[in-house]
Design an enzyme around this catalytic site. Structure first.
Site, mmCIF file in Angstrom:
data_model
loop_
_atom_site.group_PDB
_atom_site.id
_atom_site.type_symbol
_atom_site.label_atom_id
_atom_site.label_comp_id
_atom_site.label_asym_id
_atom_site.label_seq_id
_atom_site.Cartn_x
_atom_site.Cartn_y
_atom_site.Cartn_z
ATOM 1 N N GLU A 25 0.867 -1.187 0.000
ATOM 2 C CA GLU A 25 0.000 0.000 0.000
ATOM 3 C C GLU A 25 0.902 1.234 0.000
ATOM 4 O OE1 GLU A 25 -3.433 2.202 2.719
ATOM 5 O OE2 GLU A 25 -2.405 0.412 3.472
ATOM 6 N N ARG A 56 6.505 -13.559 8.979
ATOM 7 C CA ARG A 56 6.997 -12.191 8.868
ATOM 8 C C ARG A 56 8.287 -12.065 9.679
ATOM 9 N NH1 ARG A 56 3.375 -7.641 11.251
ATOM 10 N NH2 ARG A 56 5.355 -6.548 11.112
ATOM 11 N N LYS A 108 3.238 0.316 10.284
ATOM 12 C CA LYS A 108 3.314 1.518 9.461
ATOM 13 C C LYS A 108 2.634 2.697 10.158
ATOM 14 C CE LYS A 108 2.993 0.664 5.084
ATOM 15 N NZ LYS A 108 2.476 0.435 3.716
#
Length: 638
Positions: A126, A347, A357
């Site tokens: 994104e 992850r 983020k």
């Protein structure tokens, strides 16, 4: 010579590594080590058949492998491990590799389905911030499976479905970060290119009874989903849901109250299947489509649709999406889309590190850090600005592999990997800490200053030369001068031995005698020192090897920075408030002077200041401003 010819040449030269005679092997192996001094690959900037042919020849020869495994040939050993860890090559069974070597590195044979029909992967960030190290892992793994493992295709797709958070600045930064990572997408696409298609498919879902409009307040919706209570609108007429969707599309006040939810299974044990939101209204202008759309699909809905439409064969993503795989496949089924395989990998988590983020944005917006490229940030820009090299970053991440095992790593291995790459090529310079540096007179030194050419790196003469100035007047670090005993013999690095003849202390009453502060004895400040050269002395017998600088040169002012973690907690809990775990003392700096050669350094150069460590030059010397350098961790405690 073109690339194909170079590869052919090295494939032929691989035969030179086959003899079981060390004397015959030393010359070709030494030539290969020199060839790899500033290279990650034998030919070009990516792995080729040359690397694989040479690696297999070396690994298949027990004498050659034993010789290079000693580590004396640092460039060759670095390259050998890098190829082993990233390419996982194999040798003929007759060579009988040891179990130790066979188990080195991560396995990429994870049993992906349907690879015989081609592999197309995607990296869908994104554009709401800069890439961090977690994104780097996703980008590199998708790139690896597409281009190296299966010779397929990779798409960089911007998931630009939230105009409230997204900026063109972030989009451009992500493209650049991918280049910095060595990730080369075959195509760049945008979810916004599919807004009309996604809208049409949502309308079809409503008509088919697979979606409905809902205006349940968010908190109530969350509570009902948790308790598995169906919305009062779940069985509303199709016409009503379509009418509300039209109001959403117009961006009216009424439309902003509504959502579109998929009608899946509110009784499911999997929360992701309890009627997730697939569309919401947001009248804010989009950075690519402007005011054309006032409704936007959620990632959960857009991702499987666009994956299928774009020809993605394998959707590789982190294990946090495990519960959403069933939801993903549900959308594929009810929309009658071409199938896509899911594969999840763990992850990357690090101690005392923020990868959210939202929290990283808060640090930037609040001015707690200098920006997205702050060297304390775990962004790709931040760790590169601190001194991480791209080959080391690639090696570290690819070595983790596509495992599903989740763990929180220390940064020591990360930076130790980097040290392997920078140590052979980091030029050596000298800096003396400016506060309270000690001026010394050297008896026996030349009457007039004398300059000699010395190697910038004692083990890598190809890096060039530097000027070393010898004279009667030199500077030492205060800490070194305080440690000298009267008449002690020391070694002045790059010069020879000297004997401490006289020390002069400050006349400041506070420094007339040693004092005790906080229970620790504080030594007196030395303000002058007399040394006598003793060049016939044995440098192997001295315990103190000292860096120094002649005053008779154009000394370069430099600020040396070091950094600590941004947060104080190894593993923050989701409920932790950022302000409660912030480390408020993360930056230390000292003013210093460096040798005249430092004036020629450029931004981005990685160097070593003897006895002080490795540094990345963040700002080169310019009129009125000194050099700024950031210390690079080496795998020891940060």
């Amino acid at each position: 010579m073109d690339r194909d010819s170079q590869i052919k040449e090295w494939q032929d030269r691989a035969q030179a590594f086959e003899p079981l005679d060390l004397k015959k092997l030393q010359q070709p192996i030494g030539e290969l080590d020199n060839h790899l001094t500033l290279r990650s690959y034998i030919v070009g900037h990516e792995v080729s058949e040359a690397d694989l042919a040479v690696w297999k020849a070396l690994r298949g020869n027990r004498v050659a492998f034993g010789y290079i495994k000693g580590g004396a040939l640092v460039n060759l050993w670095r390259w050998f491990n890098f190829i082993a860890e990233t390419e996982n090559p194999t040798v003929d069974q007759s060579s009988k590799p040891t179990k130790e070597t066979a188990d080195e590195g991560a396995s990429y044979d994870i049993g992906l389905q349907g690879t015989e029909n081609g592999v197309v992967t995607r990296f869908p960030p994104e554009p709401s911030g800069y890439l961090h190290i977690g994104h780097a892992k996703a980008a590199l793994l998708n790139d690896y499976f597409a281009h190296t493992k299966y010779n397929g295709k990779m798409i960089l797709r911007f998931d630009d479905t939230n105009p409230s958070k997204e900026k063109e600045e972030y989009q451009d930064a992500i493209v650049e970060d991918c280049k910095l990572l060595g990730v080369k997408p075959d195509q760049v696409t945008y979810t916004s290119d599919y807004f009309q298609d996604l809208y049409d498919r949502c309308v079809q879902m409503i008509k088919d009874g697979h979606a409905y409009a809902d205006d349940t307040p968010q908190e109530q919706m969350r509570d009902e989903r948790e308790k598995r209570i169906e919305s009062s609108h779940r069985n509303a007429a199709v016409e009503d849901s379509l009418a509300h969707f039209e109001e959403m599309k117009k961006g009216t006040e009424e439309g902003k109250k509504w959502f579109i939810r998929a009608k899946i299974d509110m009784s499911s044990n999997n929360g992701a299947m309890r009627d997730p939101v697939v569309y919401r209204c947001n009248p804010e202008p989009h950075h690519r489509t402007g005011s054309t759309w006032k409704i936007y699909p959620t990632y959960d809905f857009a991702c499987p649709v666009v994956d299928s439409v774009e020809g993605i064969t394998h959707a590789l993503r982190t294990t946090e999406y495990n519960d959403r795989d069933a939801q993903y496949q549900w959308f594929i089924k009810v929309l009658h889309l071409r199938g896509v395989y899911n594969w999840n990998f763990s992850r990357m988590n690090f101690i005392r590190t923020l990868l959210s983020k939202r929290k990283l944005t808060k640090l930037v917006d609040a001015g707690i850090v200098w920006g997205w490229d702050d060297p304390r940030m775990a962004t790709v820009r931040g760790i590169r600005r601190r001194g991480m090299t791209i080959p080391a970053l690639q090696e570290f991440i690819l070595k983790q592999g596509p495992s599903k095992n989740i763990n929180t790593m220390d940064w020591t291995t990360f930076w130790a990997t980097n040290k392997k790459y920078i140590d052979p090529v980091a030029c050596r310079y000298t800096a003396v800490v400016k506060p309270d540096y000690v001026k010394c007179t050297v008896a026996g030194a030349p009457e007039a200053p004398r300059t000699e050419e010395k190697d910038l790196h004692a083990k890598n003469s190809e890096l060039g030369k530097k000027k070393v100035v010898y004279s009667k007047h030199i500077l030492l670090d205060q800490a070194d001068a305080q440690a000298f005993a009267d008449d002690e013999e020391i070694t002045l690095m790059n010069w020879g031995n000297a004997i401490v003849r006289k020390k002069q202390y400050s006349l400041n009453p506070l420094n007339m005698v040693a004092s005790v502060v906080g229970g620790t004895e504080q030594p007196r400040t030395v303000i002058g020192l007399e040394l006598e050269l003793h060049l016939q002395g044995d440098v192997k017998k001295t315990s103190k090897k000292i860096t120094w600088l002649s005053e008779d040169q154009e000394l370069v002012p430099i600020t040396l920075y070091d950094f600590d973690y941004l947060i104080t907690k190894d593993k923050p809990d989701p409920e932790d408030k950022l302000e409660d775990i912030l480390n408020h003392d993360t930056e230390t700096k000292v003013e210093a002077v460096a040798d005249c050669n430092v004036a020629g350094l450029k931004e981005g150069d990685i160097v070593q200041f003897d006895r002080k460590g490795y540094f990345r030059i963040d700002r080169a010397l310019r009129h009125g401003e000194g050099v700024v350098a950031f210390q690079i961790p080496t795998g020891k405690k940060m």
